[in-house]
Design an enzyme around this catalytic site. Structure first.
Site, short mmCIF file in Angstrom:
data_model
loop_
_atom_site.label_atom_id
_atom_site.label_comp_id
_atom_site.label_asym_id
_atom_site.label_seq_id
_atom_site.Cartn_x
_atom_site.Cartn_y
_atom_site.Cartn_z
N HIS A 17 -20.75 -6.90 -18.94
CA HIS A 17 -20.90 -7.53 -17.61
C HIS A 17 -19.70 -8.10 -16.95
CE1 HIS A 17 -21.00 -11.30 -19.45
NE2 HIS A 17 -21.62 -10.89 -20.35
N LYS A 42 -25.48 -6.51 -9.00
CA LYS A 42 -25.14 -7.91 -9.53
C LYS A 42 -24.89 -7.57 -11.05
CE LYS A 42 -26.00 -12.47 -8.91
NZ LYS A 42 -25.24 -13.21 -7.78
N HIS A 144 -9.56 -16.10 -22.01
CA HIS A 144 -10.49 -17.47 -21.28
C HIS A 144 -9.39 -18.70 -21.40
CE1 HIS A 144 -14.09 -15.93 -19.93
NE2 HIS A 144 -14.54 -15.62 -21.30
N GLY A 194 -23.69 -19.71 -25.74
CA GLY A 194 -24.20 -19.13 -24.87
C GLY A 194 -25.55 -18.08 -25.04
N GLY A 315 -18.17 -18.34 -19.93
CA GLY A 315 -19.44 -18.32 -19.06
C GLY A 315 -20.36 -19.60 -19.28
N ALA A 421 -19.28 -19.22 -3.31
CA ALA A 421 -18.89 -19.21 -1.90
C ALA A 421 -18.26 -20.48 -1.69
CB ALA A 421 -19.78 -18.88 -1.09
#
Length: 588
Positions: A17, A42, A144, A194, A315, A421
Protein backbone atom coordinates in the site's frame (compact mmCIF):
# COMPACT_ATOMS: atom_id res chain seq x y z
CA UNK A 1 22.88 18.13 -12.19
CA UNK A 2 22.79 14.78 -10.46
CA UNK A 3 19.32 13.25 -10.30
CA UNK A 4 18.40 10.52 -7.86
CA UNK A 5 14.96 8.90 -7.92
CA UNK A 6 13.49 7.16 -4.89
CA UNK A 7 10.20 5.32 -4.98
CA UNK A 8 8.22 2.88 -2.90
CA UNK A 9 6.57 0.09 -4.91
CA UNK A 10 3.51 -1.66 -3.51
CA UNK A 11 3.96 -4.99 -5.27
CA UNK A 12 5.52 -8.36 -4.66
CA UNK A 13 8.40 -8.08 -2.15
CA UNK A 14 7.85 -4.40 -1.37
CA UNK A 15 4.65 -4.15 0.66
CA UNK A 16 1.09 -3.61 -0.45
CA UNK A 17 0.00 0.00 0.00
CA UNK A 18 0.81 3.71 -0.35
CA UNK A 19 3.35 3.71 -3.20
CA UNK A 20 5.00 7.03 -4.06
CA UNK A 21 7.97 8.55 -5.89
CA UNK A 22 10.33 11.46 -5.18
CA UNK A 23 12.98 13.12 -7.34
CA UNK A 24 16.12 14.74 -5.97
CA UNK A 25 18.48 17.12 -7.79
CA UNK A 26 21.96 17.27 -6.21
CA UNK A 27 20.41 15.97 -3.02
CA UNK A 28 17.58 18.53 -2.95
CA UNK A 29 13.99 17.30 -3.06
CA UNK A 30 12.31 18.85 -6.11
CA UNK A 31 9.14 16.79 -6.63
CA UNK A 32 7.18 14.06 -4.88
CA UNK A 33 3.73 12.56 -5.35
CA UNK A 34 1.72 9.59 -4.14
CA UNK A 35 0.49 7.14 -6.71
CA UNK A 36 -3.05 7.27 -5.32
CA UNK A 37 -3.40 10.88 -6.46
CA UNK A 38 -2.81 9.77 -10.03
CA UNK A 39 -4.67 6.43 -10.10
CA UNK A 40 -7.57 7.84 -8.01
CA UNK A 41 -7.58 4.62 -5.96
CA UNK A 42 -7.23 5.21 -2.22
CA UNK A 43 -3.83 3.96 -1.00
CA UNK A 44 -3.13 2.51 -4.50
CA UNK A 45 -3.01 -1.01 -3.07
CA UNK A 46 -0.89 -3.57 -4.97
CA UNK A 47 0.29 -0.92 -7.43
CA UNK A 48 3.64 -0.10 -9.01
CA UNK A 49 4.09 3.71 -8.93
CA UNK A 50 4.62 4.13 -12.67
CA UNK A 51 2.46 7.26 -12.88
CA UNK A 52 4.27 8.84 -9.94
CA UNK A 53 7.66 8.04 -11.49
CA UNK A 54 6.61 9.53 -14.83
CA UNK A 55 5.29 12.63 -13.03
CA UNK A 56 8.68 13.11 -11.34
CA UNK A 57 10.52 12.88 -14.65
CA UNK A 58 8.06 15.13 -16.48
CA UNK A 59 8.35 17.80 -13.79
CA UNK A 60 12.06 18.20 -14.53
CA UNK A 61 11.75 17.45 -18.24
CA UNK A 62 14.13 14.49 -18.07
CA UNK A 63 14.07 10.82 -18.98
CA UNK A 64 14.79 7.81 -16.84
CA UNK A 65 18.25 7.57 -18.40
CA UNK A 66 19.07 11.00 -16.94
CA UNK A 67 18.73 9.53 -13.44
CA UNK A 68 22.05 8.59 -11.88
CA UNK A 69 20.68 6.27 -9.21
CA UNK A 70 17.42 4.75 -8.01
CA UNK A 71 16.81 3.97 -4.34
CA UNK A 72 14.11 1.58 -3.17
CA UNK A 73 13.24 2.15 0.51
CA UNK A 74 12.79 -1.55 1.10
CA UNK A 75 15.41 -4.32 1.26
CA UNK A 76 13.84 -7.70 0.43
CA UNK A 77 16.92 -9.60 1.64
CA UNK A 78 16.03 -8.63 5.21
CA UNK A 79 12.79 -10.63 5.02
CA UNK A 80 14.78 -13.77 5.85
CA UNK A 81 15.03 -12.50 9.44
CA UNK A 82 11.44 -13.63 10.05
CA UNK A 83 11.50 -16.77 7.91
CA UNK A 84 10.59 -18.74 11.03
CA UNK A 85 7.37 -16.73 11.34
CA UNK A 86 6.35 -17.61 7.78
CA UNK A 87 7.08 -21.30 8.37
CA UNK A 88 5.26 -21.30 11.71
CA UNK A 89 2.14 -19.92 10.07
CA UNK A 90 2.21 -22.76 7.54
CA UNK A 91 1.25 -25.20 10.29
CA UNK A 92 -1.88 -23.20 11.01
CA UNK A 93 -3.35 -23.69 7.52
CA UNK A 94 -6.30 -26.04 7.31
CA UNK A 95 -5.35 -28.23 4.35
CA UNK A 96 -2.29 -29.95 2.92
CA UNK A 97 -2.83 -28.25 -0.43
CA UNK A 98 -2.82 -24.80 1.14
CA UNK A 99 0.28 -25.66 3.17
CA UNK A 100 2.16 -26.82 0.09
CA UNK A 101 1.08 -23.77 -1.88
CA UNK A 102 2.16 -21.47 0.92
CA UNK A 103 5.57 -23.15 1.26
CA UNK A 104 6.10 -22.78 -2.48
CA UNK A 105 5.32 -19.07 -2.24
CA UNK A 106 7.67 -18.65 0.74
CA UNK A 107 10.46 -20.47 -1.11
CA UNK A 108 9.92 -18.35 -4.23
CA UNK A 109 9.94 -15.10 -2.26
CA UNK A 110 13.08 -16.06 -0.35
CA UNK A 111 14.88 -16.97 -3.58
CA UNK A 112 13.83 -13.74 -5.30
CA UNK A 113 14.69 -11.65 -2.24
CA UNK A 114 18.18 -13.12 -2.00
CA UNK A 115 19.23 -13.51 -5.63
CA UNK A 116 17.02 -11.19 -7.72
CA UNK A 117 15.60 -8.59 -5.31
CA UNK A 118 15.14 -5.86 -7.93
CA UNK A 119 14.24 -7.90 -11.01
CA UNK A 120 10.50 -7.21 -10.94
CA UNK A 121 11.19 -3.49 -10.44
CA UNK A 122 13.63 -3.43 -13.33
CA UNK A 123 11.08 -5.09 -15.61
CA UNK A 124 8.47 -2.47 -14.74
CA UNK A 125 10.92 0.39 -15.25
CA UNK A 126 11.82 -0.94 -18.67
CA UNK A 127 8.31 0.04 -19.76
CA UNK A 128 9.31 3.65 -19.11
CA UNK A 129 12.80 3.69 -20.63
CA UNK A 130 16.03 1.72 -21.00
CA UNK A 131 18.67 1.26 -19.85
CA UNK A 132 17.47 1.25 -16.26
CA UNK A 133 19.77 3.14 -13.86
CA UNK A 134 21.51 1.30 -11.01
CA UNK A 135 19.12 0.34 -8.20
CA UNK A 136 19.92 0.22 -4.50
CA UNK A 137 17.73 -1.34 -1.81
CA UNK A 138 17.70 0.26 1.64
CA UNK A 139 16.06 -0.72 4.92
CA UNK A 140 12.38 0.21 5.26
CA UNK A 141 12.63 1.34 8.89
CA UNK A 142 15.93 3.15 8.38
CA UNK A 143 14.28 5.17 5.59
CA UNK A 144 11.44 6.00 7.98
CA UNK A 145 13.98 7.02 10.61
CA UNK A 146 15.82 9.28 8.15
CA UNK A 147 12.58 11.20 7.51
CA UNK A 148 12.16 11.76 11.27
CA UNK A 149 15.66 13.18 11.81
CA UNK A 150 17.36 14.55 8.70
CA UNK A 151 14.69 17.22 7.91
CA UNK A 152 14.28 18.15 11.59
CA UNK A 153 16.26 20.88 13.32
CA UNK A 154 17.79 18.49 15.86
CA UNK A 155 21.52 17.98 16.41
CA UNK A 156 20.76 14.81 18.35
CA UNK A 157 17.55 12.91 19.01
CA UNK A 158 15.83 9.73 19.99
CA UNK A 159 14.03 8.46 16.90
CA UNK A 160 11.26 5.88 17.07
CA UNK A 161 9.73 4.29 13.98
CA UNK A 162 6.46 2.41 14.44
CA UNK A 163 4.33 0.69 11.81
CA UNK A 164 2.69 -2.63 10.98
CA UNK A 165 5.78 -4.22 9.42
CA UNK A 166 8.85 -3.35 7.43
CA UNK A 167 10.92 -6.23 6.10
CA UNK A 168 11.00 -7.79 9.56
CA UNK A 169 10.64 -4.94 12.08
CA UNK A 170 7.54 -3.36 13.57
CA UNK A 171 9.12 -0.85 15.95
CA UNK A 172 12.73 0.37 16.00
CA UNK A 173 14.48 2.68 18.46
CA UNK A 174 17.34 4.78 17.02
CA UNK A 175 19.97 7.15 18.37
CA UNK A 176 20.34 9.99 15.87
CA UNK A 177 23.46 12.18 15.85
CA UNK A 178 25.24 14.37 13.28
CA UNK A 179 26.98 11.20 12.11
CA UNK A 180 23.69 9.45 11.30
CA UNK A 181 21.49 6.77 12.82
CA UNK A 182 22.39 3.97 15.22
CA UNK A 183 19.91 1.18 15.81
CA UNK A 184 19.34 0.74 19.55
CA UNK A 185 16.48 -1.76 19.78
CA UNK A 186 14.32 -3.69 17.33
CA UNK A 187 10.86 -5.13 17.95
CA UNK A 188 10.32 -7.77 15.31
CA UNK A 189 7.15 -8.61 13.44
CA UNK A 190 4.58 -9.84 14.39
CA UNK A 191 4.99 -7.93 17.68
CA UNK A 192 3.37 -4.91 16.12
CA UNK A 193 1.34 -2.00 17.47
CA UNK A 194 0.33 -1.22 13.91
CA UNK A 195 -1.24 -4.65 13.51
CA UNK A 196 -2.79 -4.49 16.99
CA UNK A 197 -4.55 -1.23 16.15
CA UNK A 198 -5.51 -2.59 12.72
CA UNK A 199 -7.16 -5.62 14.36
CA UNK A 200 -9.20 -3.33 16.62
CA UNK A 201 -10.07 -1.24 13.57
CA UNK A 202 -11.34 -4.30 11.70
CA UNK A 203 -13.22 -5.51 14.76
CA UNK A 204 -15.02 -2.16 14.94
CA UNK A 205 -16.16 -2.46 11.32
CA UNK A 206 -13.54 -0.39 9.48
CA UNK A 207 -10.77 -1.48 7.10
CA UNK A 208 -7.15 -1.77 8.20
CA UNK A 209 -4.76 0.84 6.76
CA UNK A 210 -7.78 3.05 6.17
CA UNK A 211 -9.96 3.24 9.29
CA UNK A 212 -7.39 3.62 12.07
CA UNK A 213 -7.83 7.40 12.10
CA UNK A 214 -11.56 6.95 12.58
CA UNK A 215 -10.96 4.71 15.60
CA UNK A 216 -8.61 7.34 17.01
CA UNK A 217 -11.34 9.96 16.52
CA UNK A 218 -13.88 7.67 18.17
CA UNK A 219 -11.69 6.97 21.21
CA UNK A 220 -12.42 10.22 23.14
CA UNK A 221 -16.14 9.38 23.09
CA UNK A 222 -15.35 6.30 25.17
CA UNK A 223 -14.61 5.95 28.86
CA UNK A 224 -12.42 3.77 31.05
CA UNK A 225 -14.07 0.36 31.00
CA UNK A 226 -12.46 -1.98 33.58
CA UNK A 227 -13.89 -5.13 31.99
CA UNK A 228 -12.54 -4.37 28.50
CA UNK A 229 -9.20 -3.18 29.85
CA UNK A 230 -8.76 -6.23 32.08
CA UNK A 231 -9.43 -8.65 29.22
CA UNK A 232 -7.03 -6.88 26.87
CA UNK A 233 -4.31 -6.68 29.53
CA UNK A 234 -4.70 -10.40 30.18
CA UNK A 235 -3.99 -11.02 26.49
CA UNK A 236 -1.15 -8.56 25.83
CA UNK A 237 1.76 -6.90 27.62
CA UNK A 238 2.20 -3.13 27.43
CA UNK A 239 5.14 -0.91 28.23
CA UNK A 240 8.70 -0.78 26.95
CA UNK A 241 8.81 -4.59 26.71
CA UNK A 242 5.39 -4.85 25.09
CA UNK A 243 4.06 -8.06 23.54
CA UNK A 244 0.88 -7.97 21.46
CA UNK A 245 1.46 -11.19 19.52
CA UNK A 246 -1.61 -12.91 20.96
CA UNK A 247 -3.56 -10.71 18.52
CA UNK A 248 -0.97 -10.23 15.79
CA UNK A 249 0.83 -13.56 15.59
CA UNK A 250 -0.73 -14.71 12.33
CA UNK A 251 -1.21 -13.19 8.89
CA UNK A 252 -3.31 -10.09 8.52
CA UNK A 253 -5.94 -9.21 11.10
CA UNK A 254 -8.37 -12.11 10.87
CA UNK A 255 -6.77 -13.90 13.82
CA UNK A 256 -6.80 -10.68 15.85
CA UNK A 257 -10.48 -10.10 15.14
CA UNK A 258 -11.30 -13.68 16.13
CA UNK A 259 -9.27 -13.28 19.32
CA UNK A 260 -11.06 -10.05 20.21
CA UNK A 261 -14.41 -11.73 19.63
CA UNK A 262 -13.45 -14.51 22.04
CA UNK A 263 -11.96 -12.11 24.62
CA UNK A 264 -14.83 -9.64 24.59
CA UNK A 265 -17.69 -12.09 24.15
CA UNK A 266 -19.40 -10.32 21.24
CA UNK A 267 -19.11 -10.45 17.45
CA UNK A 268 -17.33 -7.82 15.37
CA UNK A 269 -19.22 -4.62 14.58
CA UNK A 270 -21.06 -4.07 11.35
CA UNK A 271 -19.69 -1.20 9.21
CA UNK A 272 -22.53 1.22 9.98
CA UNK A 273 -20.50 4.14 11.31
CA UNK A 274 -22.65 4.18 14.45
CA UNK A 275 -21.35 2.84 17.75
CA UNK A 276 -22.72 1.89 21.13
CA UNK A 277 -20.92 2.69 24.37
CA UNK A 278 -19.11 -0.65 24.46
CA UNK A 279 -17.56 0.02 21.05
CA UNK A 280 -16.57 3.56 22.04
CA UNK A 281 -14.99 2.18 25.22
CA UNK A 282 -13.02 -0.38 23.20
CA UNK A 283 -11.62 2.36 20.95
CA UNK A 284 -10.78 4.38 24.07
CA UNK A 285 -8.99 1.43 25.66
CA UNK A 286 -7.01 0.51 22.55
CA UNK A 287 -5.84 4.11 22.24
CA UNK A 288 -4.94 4.18 25.93
CA UNK A 289 -2.81 1.03 25.71
CA UNK A 290 -1.01 2.30 22.59
CA UNK A 291 -0.22 5.66 24.20
CA UNK A 292 0.87 4.00 27.44
CA UNK A 293 3.37 1.72 25.72
CA UNK A 294 4.87 4.23 23.31
CA UNK A 295 5.11 6.85 26.05
CA UNK A 296 6.98 4.44 28.32
CA UNK A 297 9.27 3.44 25.48
CA UNK A 298 10.07 7.08 24.61
CA UNK A 299 10.52 8.07 28.27
CA UNK A 300 12.88 5.14 28.89
CA UNK A 301 15.11 5.63 25.87
CA UNK A 302 15.15 9.43 25.97
CA UNK A 303 16.59 9.25 29.49
CA UNK A 304 18.92 6.39 28.58
CA UNK A 305 20.32 8.24 25.54
CA UNK A 306 20.44 11.57 27.33
CA UNK A 307 18.40 13.53 24.82
CA UNK A 308 15.09 15.38 25.13
CA UNK A 309 14.51 15.61 21.36
CA UNK A 310 12.27 13.00 19.73
CA UNK A 311 11.68 12.20 16.08
CA UNK A 312 8.77 9.98 15.04
CA UNK A 313 7.85 8.24 11.78
CA UNK A 314 5.98 5.18 10.54
CA UNK A 315 2.28 4.76 9.88
CA UNK A 316 1.33 4.47 13.56
CA UNK A 317 2.43 8.06 14.24
CA UNK A 318 -0.28 9.40 11.98
CA UNK A 319 -2.13 8.94 15.27
CA UNK A 320 -2.05 12.57 16.42
CA UNK A 321 -3.40 11.71 19.90
CA UNK A 322 -0.36 9.49 20.41
CA UNK A 323 1.93 12.33 19.33
CA UNK A 324 0.34 14.60 21.95
CA UNK A 325 1.05 12.00 24.64
CA UNK A 326 4.70 11.87 23.56
CA UNK A 327 5.05 15.66 23.38
CA UNK A 328 3.74 16.07 26.94
CA UNK A 329 6.19 13.60 28.54
CA UNK A 330 8.47 15.07 31.25
CA UNK A 331 11.56 13.74 29.48
CA UNK A 332 10.66 15.39 26.14
CA UNK A 333 11.36 19.01 25.18
CA UNK A 334 10.80 18.92 21.43
CA UNK A 335 9.21 16.55 18.92
CA UNK A 336 9.44 16.35 15.14
CA UNK A 337 6.84 14.09 13.55
CA UNK A 338 7.38 13.39 9.86
CA UNK A 339 4.14 14.60 8.21
CA UNK A 340 4.33 11.90 5.54
CA UNK A 341 4.79 9.32 8.27
CA UNK A 342 3.22 6.37 6.44
CA UNK A 343 4.78 4.35 3.63
CA UNK A 344 4.38 7.13 1.07
CA UNK A 345 7.06 9.01 3.00
CA UNK A 346 9.61 6.25 2.45
CA UNK A 347 10.58 7.78 -0.89
CA UNK A 348 11.78 10.85 1.01
CA UNK A 349 13.94 8.72 3.27
CA UNK A 350 15.33 6.87 0.28
CA UNK A 351 16.44 10.15 -1.25
CA UNK A 352 18.02 11.50 1.95
CA UNK A 353 19.54 8.32 3.36
CA UNK A 354 23.02 8.83 1.93
CA UNK A 355 23.22 12.50 2.92
CA UNK A 356 24.59 13.89 6.16
CA UNK A 357 21.69 15.04 8.34
CA UNK A 358 23.04 18.61 8.40
CA UNK A 359 22.90 18.76 4.59
CA UNK A 360 19.12 18.23 4.49
CA UNK A 361 17.05 21.41 4.72
CA UNK A 362 14.55 21.54 7.61
CA UNK A 363 11.10 20.56 6.43
CA UNK A 364 8.69 23.49 6.75
CA UNK A 365 6.12 22.64 4.07
CA UNK A 366 4.86 19.57 2.22
CA UNK A 367 4.09 21.24 -1.13
CA UNK A 368 6.04 18.95 -3.47
CA UNK A 369 3.39 17.79 -5.96
CA UNK A 370 1.92 18.98 -9.27
CA UNK A 371 0.65 22.50 -9.90
CA UNK A 372 -1.47 24.11 -12.63
CA UNK A 373 -1.31 27.68 -13.86
CA UNK A 374 -4.26 29.99 -14.34
CA UNK A 375 -4.11 29.77 -18.15
CA UNK A 376 -4.71 26.00 -17.99
CA UNK A 377 -7.58 26.56 -15.59
CA UNK A 378 -9.21 29.27 -17.71
CA UNK A 379 -9.08 26.96 -20.72
CA UNK A 380 -10.71 24.17 -18.71
CA UNK A 381 -13.51 26.41 -17.45
CA UNK A 382 -14.19 28.01 -20.83
CA UNK A 383 -14.15 24.66 -22.65
CA UNK A 384 -16.74 23.36 -20.20
CA UNK A 385 -18.77 26.59 -20.30
CA UNK A 386 -18.30 27.16 -16.57
CA UNK A 387 -18.85 30.74 -15.46
CA UNK A 388 -16.09 32.23 -13.37
CA UNK A 389 -14.69 35.53 -12.15
CA UNK A 390 -11.21 36.73 -11.26
CA UNK A 391 -11.56 39.20 -8.39
CA UNK A 392 -8.67 41.51 -7.63
CA UNK A 393 -9.42 40.96 -3.95
CA UNK A 394 -9.90 37.19 -4.16
CA UNK A 395 -8.88 36.43 -0.57
CA UNK A 396 -11.19 39.15 0.83
CA UNK A 397 -14.15 37.99 -1.25
CA UNK A 398 -13.66 34.33 -0.29
CA UNK A 399 -13.27 35.28 3.38
CA UNK A 400 -16.59 37.14 3.26
CA UNK A 401 -18.29 34.19 1.56
CA UNK A 402 -16.99 31.78 4.24
CA UNK A 403 -18.11 34.14 6.99
CA UNK A 404 -21.57 34.12 5.40
CA UNK A 405 -21.68 30.33 5.55
CA UNK A 406 -20.27 29.25 2.18
CA UNK A 407 -18.41 25.94 1.93
CA UNK A 408 -15.38 26.49 -0.28
CA UNK A 409 -13.19 24.21 -2.37
CA UNK A 410 -9.73 25.80 -2.36
CA UNK A 411 -7.26 24.65 -5.04
CA UNK A 412 -3.95 26.46 -5.47
CA UNK A 413 -0.22 25.94 -5.87
CA UNK A 414 1.58 22.62 -5.61
CA UNK A 415 -0.26 19.62 -4.18
CA UNK A 416 0.63 18.49 -0.69
CA UNK A 417 2.52 15.25 -0.13
CA UNK A 418 0.96 13.16 2.61
CA UNK A 419 -2.51 12.55 4.01
CA UNK A 420 -3.28 16.13 5.12
CA UNK A 421 -4.51 19.02 3.00
CA UNK A 422 -2.51 22.05 4.10
CA UNK A 423 -4.20 24.88 2.28
CA UNK A 424 -3.52 23.91 -1.34
CA UNK A 425 -6.09 21.13 -1.87
CA UNK A 426 -8.53 22.00 0.91
CA UNK A 427 -12.20 22.39 1.72
CA UNK A 428 -12.71 25.44 3.92
CA UNK A 429 -15.55 26.54 6.19
CA UNK A 430 -16.36 28.82 9.09
CA UNK A 431 -14.87 27.31 12.28
CA UNK A 432 -17.17 29.10 14.70
CA UNK A 433 -20.32 26.95 14.83
CA UNK A 434 -21.33 23.32 15.19
CA UNK A 435 -23.72 23.86 12.29
CA UNK A 436 -20.75 24.53 10.04
CA UNK A 437 -19.11 21.25 11.11
CA UNK A 438 -22.32 19.31 10.60
CA UNK A 439 -22.89 20.75 7.12
CA UNK A 440 -19.39 19.74 5.99
CA UNK A 441 -19.78 16.22 7.38
CA UNK A 442 -23.26 15.69 5.97
CA UNK A 443 -23.30 17.47 2.63
CA UNK A 444 -19.66 17.66 1.58
CA UNK A 445 -17.60 14.82 3.07
CA UNK A 446 -20.56 12.40 3.35
CA UNK A 447 -19.16 10.83 6.50
CA UNK A 448 -20.10 10.12 10.11
CA UNK A 449 -21.37 13.24 11.82
CA UNK A 450 -19.46 12.53 15.05
CA UNK A 451 -16.11 12.97 13.34
CA UNK A 452 -14.26 16.22 14.14
CA UNK A 453 -12.44 18.60 11.81
CA UNK A 454 -9.13 20.42 12.08
CA UNK A 455 -8.25 24.12 11.79
CA UNK A 456 -5.69 26.23 10.00
CA UNK A 457 -4.59 29.32 11.90
CA UNK A 458 -1.91 31.97 11.86
CA UNK A 459 1.10 30.69 13.75
CA UNK A 460 1.05 33.88 15.80
CA UNK A 461 -2.50 33.06 16.94
CA UNK A 462 -1.70 29.58 18.22
CA UNK A 463 -0.78 30.76 21.72
CA UNK A 464 -4.16 32.43 21.99
CA UNK A 465 -6.25 29.46 20.93
CA UNK A 466 -4.18 26.46 22.04
CA UNK A 467 -2.73 25.25 25.34
CA UNK A 468 1.06 24.81 25.32
CA UNK A 469 1.13 25.77 21.65
CA UNK A 470 4.10 25.00 19.43
CA UNK A 471 4.74 25.44 15.72
CA UNK A 472 2.60 22.79 13.98
CA UNK A 473 2.55 23.27 10.20
CA UNK A 474 1.53 19.73 9.27
CA UNK A 475 -1.68 18.79 11.18
CA UNK A 476 0.17 15.87 12.74
CA UNK A 477 -0.19 16.78 16.43
CA UNK A 478 -3.07 17.48 18.80
CA UNK A 479 -3.46 20.28 21.34
CA UNK A 480 -6.01 21.23 23.97
CA UNK A 481 -8.04 24.25 22.91
CA UNK A 482 -7.88 27.16 25.36
CA UNK A 483 -10.95 27.08 27.56
CA UNK A 484 -11.87 30.71 26.88
CA UNK A 485 -11.96 30.09 23.11
CA UNK A 486 -13.71 26.71 22.85
CA UNK A 487 -17.09 28.30 22.24
CA UNK A 488 -15.56 30.48 19.51
CA UNK A 489 -14.34 27.46 17.53
CA UNK A 490 -17.11 24.87 17.88
CA UNK A 491 -16.59 23.41 14.40
CA UNK A 492 -12.97 22.38 14.98
CA UNK A 493 -12.97 21.31 18.65
CA UNK A 494 -13.35 17.58 19.32
CA UNK A 495 -16.67 17.45 21.21
CA UNK A 496 -15.49 14.75 23.59
CA UNK A 497 -12.12 16.03 24.78
CA UNK A 498 -11.80 19.68 23.68
CA UNK A 499 -8.72 19.04 21.53
CA UNK A 500 -7.90 19.96 17.96
CA UNK A 501 -5.30 19.02 15.33
CA UNK A 502 -4.08 22.37 13.97
CA UNK A 503 -2.09 23.60 11.03
CA UNK A 504 -0.15 26.73 11.94
CA UNK A 505 0.67 28.97 8.98
CA UNK A 506 3.45 31.49 8.44
CA UNK A 507 3.33 33.89 5.50
CA UNK A 508 6.48 32.52 3.87
CA UNK A 509 5.08 28.97 3.99
CA UNK A 510 1.94 29.75 1.98
CA UNK A 511 1.42 33.46 1.15
CA UNK A 512 -2.04 33.25 -0.42
CA UNK A 513 -3.45 30.98 2.27
CA UNK A 514 -1.95 33.25 4.93
CA UNK A 515 -3.70 36.23 3.31
CA UNK A 516 -7.00 34.36 3.29
CA UNK A 517 -6.67 33.71 7.03
CA UNK A 518 -5.77 37.36 7.50
CA UNK A 519 -8.85 38.52 5.60
CA UNK A 520 -11.08 36.12 7.52
CA UNK A 521 -9.73 37.66 10.72
CA UNK A 522 -10.46 41.14 9.33
CA UNK A 523 -14.06 40.07 8.62
CA UNK A 524 -14.76 38.02 11.76
CA UNK A 525 -12.02 38.74 14.27
CA UNK A 526 -10.96 35.05 14.13
CA UNK A 527 -7.71 34.10 12.26
CA UNK A 528 -8.83 30.47 11.96
CA UNK A 529 -10.53 28.37 9.27
CA UNK A 530 -11.97 24.88 9.28
CA UNK A 531 -9.72 22.99 6.85
CA UNK A 532 -10.35 19.47 5.61
CA UNK A 533 -9.00 17.63 2.60
CA UNK A 534 -10.55 18.30 -0.80
CA UNK A 535 -12.03 14.88 -1.57
CA UNK A 536 -15.27 13.01 -1.22
CA UNK A 537 -15.59 10.07 1.15
CA UNK A 538 -13.42 7.14 0.02
CA UNK A 539 -11.42 8.94 -2.66
CA UNK A 540 -7.90 10.45 -2.60
CA UNK A 541 -7.38 14.19 -2.33
CA UNK A 542 -8.03 15.90 -5.67
CA UNK A 543 -4.96 16.36 -7.81
CA UNK A 544 -6.09 18.21 -10.95
CA UNK A 545 -8.44 21.13 -11.68
CA UNK A 546 -10.73 18.71 -13.52
CA UNK A 547 -11.07 16.54 -10.42
CA UNK A 548 -11.70 19.63 -8.29
CA UNK A 549 -14.41 20.78 -10.69
CA UNK A 550 -16.04 17.33 -10.69
CA UNK A 551 -16.10 17.17 -6.90
CA UNK A 552 -17.37 20.76 -6.70
CA UNK A 553 -20.49 19.79 -8.63
CA UNK A 554 -20.78 16.36 -6.97
CA UNK A 555 -20.50 17.60 -3.38
CA UNK A 556 -22.34 20.20 -1.37
CA UNK A 557 -19.81 22.95 -1.96
CA UNK A 558 -20.92 26.52 -2.67
CA UNK A 559 -17.72 28.07 -4.01
CA UNK A 560 -14.66 26.81 -5.87
CA UNK A 561 -11.35 28.65 -6.09
CA UNK A 562 -8.98 27.41 -8.79
CA UNK A 563 -5.86 29.58 -8.54
CA UNK A 564 -7.07 33.08 -9.61
CA UNK A 565 -10.50 31.87 -10.76
CA UNK A 566 -13.61 31.84 -8.59
CA UNK A 567 -16.63 29.69 -9.45
CA UNK A 568 -19.93 29.84 -7.58
CA UNK A 569 -23.10 27.82 -7.79
CA UNK A 570 -25.96 30.17 -8.70
CA UNK A 571 -28.13 29.11 -5.80
CA UNK A 572 -25.45 29.95 -3.27
CA UNK A 573 -23.58 32.84 -4.89
CA UNK A 574 -23.62 36.22 -3.18
CA UNK A 575 -22.70 37.94 -6.45
CA UNK A 576 -24.21 37.62 -9.93
CA UNK A 577 -22.34 34.92 -11.89
CA UNK A 578 -20.27 35.89 -14.90
CA UNK A 579 -21.15 34.62 -18.33
CA UNK A 580 -19.31 31.46 -19.32
CA UNK A 581 -15.72 32.33 -20.07
CA UNK A 582 -16.08 35.97 -18.99
CA UNK A 583 -13.53 37.48 -16.64
CA UNK A 584 -14.96 39.87 -14.08
CA UNK A 585 -12.56 42.07 -12.11
CA UNK A 586 -13.94 43.34 -8.85
CA UNK A 587 -13.35 46.92 -7.77
CA UNK A 588 -10.31 47.60 -5.60
Amino acid sequence: MSYHLAFKPAIDLYGQHDPSAALFDDGELVFAVEEERLTREKHAVDTFPERAIRACLEYEGIGLTDVEKIVLPYDPSLRSNILGHYLKNTRQLDSTLRKVSHLQNVARDQFMARFMPTRIVESRLERIDTPVPPIECRSHHECHAVTAFHPSTFEEALVVTIDAKGEYESTVVWHATPGGLERVRTYEHPNSWGLFYAAVTNYLGYRMYNGEGKVMGLAPYGEDNPAIERRLREAIETGVDYDVTSLTGRWGTEHGVDTLEELLGRPPSEPTGEFDQFEKDLAHTAQKLLEESVAELVETYARRLGTSNVGLAGGVVLNCKLNKAVRELPAVDDVFVQPVAHDAGLALGGGWIDQRPADVEPMTTAYWGPEYDSDEIRTLLETNKVAYSEPNDLERQVAELIADGALVGWFQGRAELGPRALGNRSILADPRTEASRDRVNRFVKHREEWRPFAPSMHESAAETYLENATESPFMIDTFDVSQEHRDDLEAIVHPADDTTRPQTVREEQNPRYYRLLEEFENVTGVPVLLNTSFNDNGEPIVNTPTEALKDFYGMGLDVLVLEDCLVTKPASSNTPPARAGETVLADD
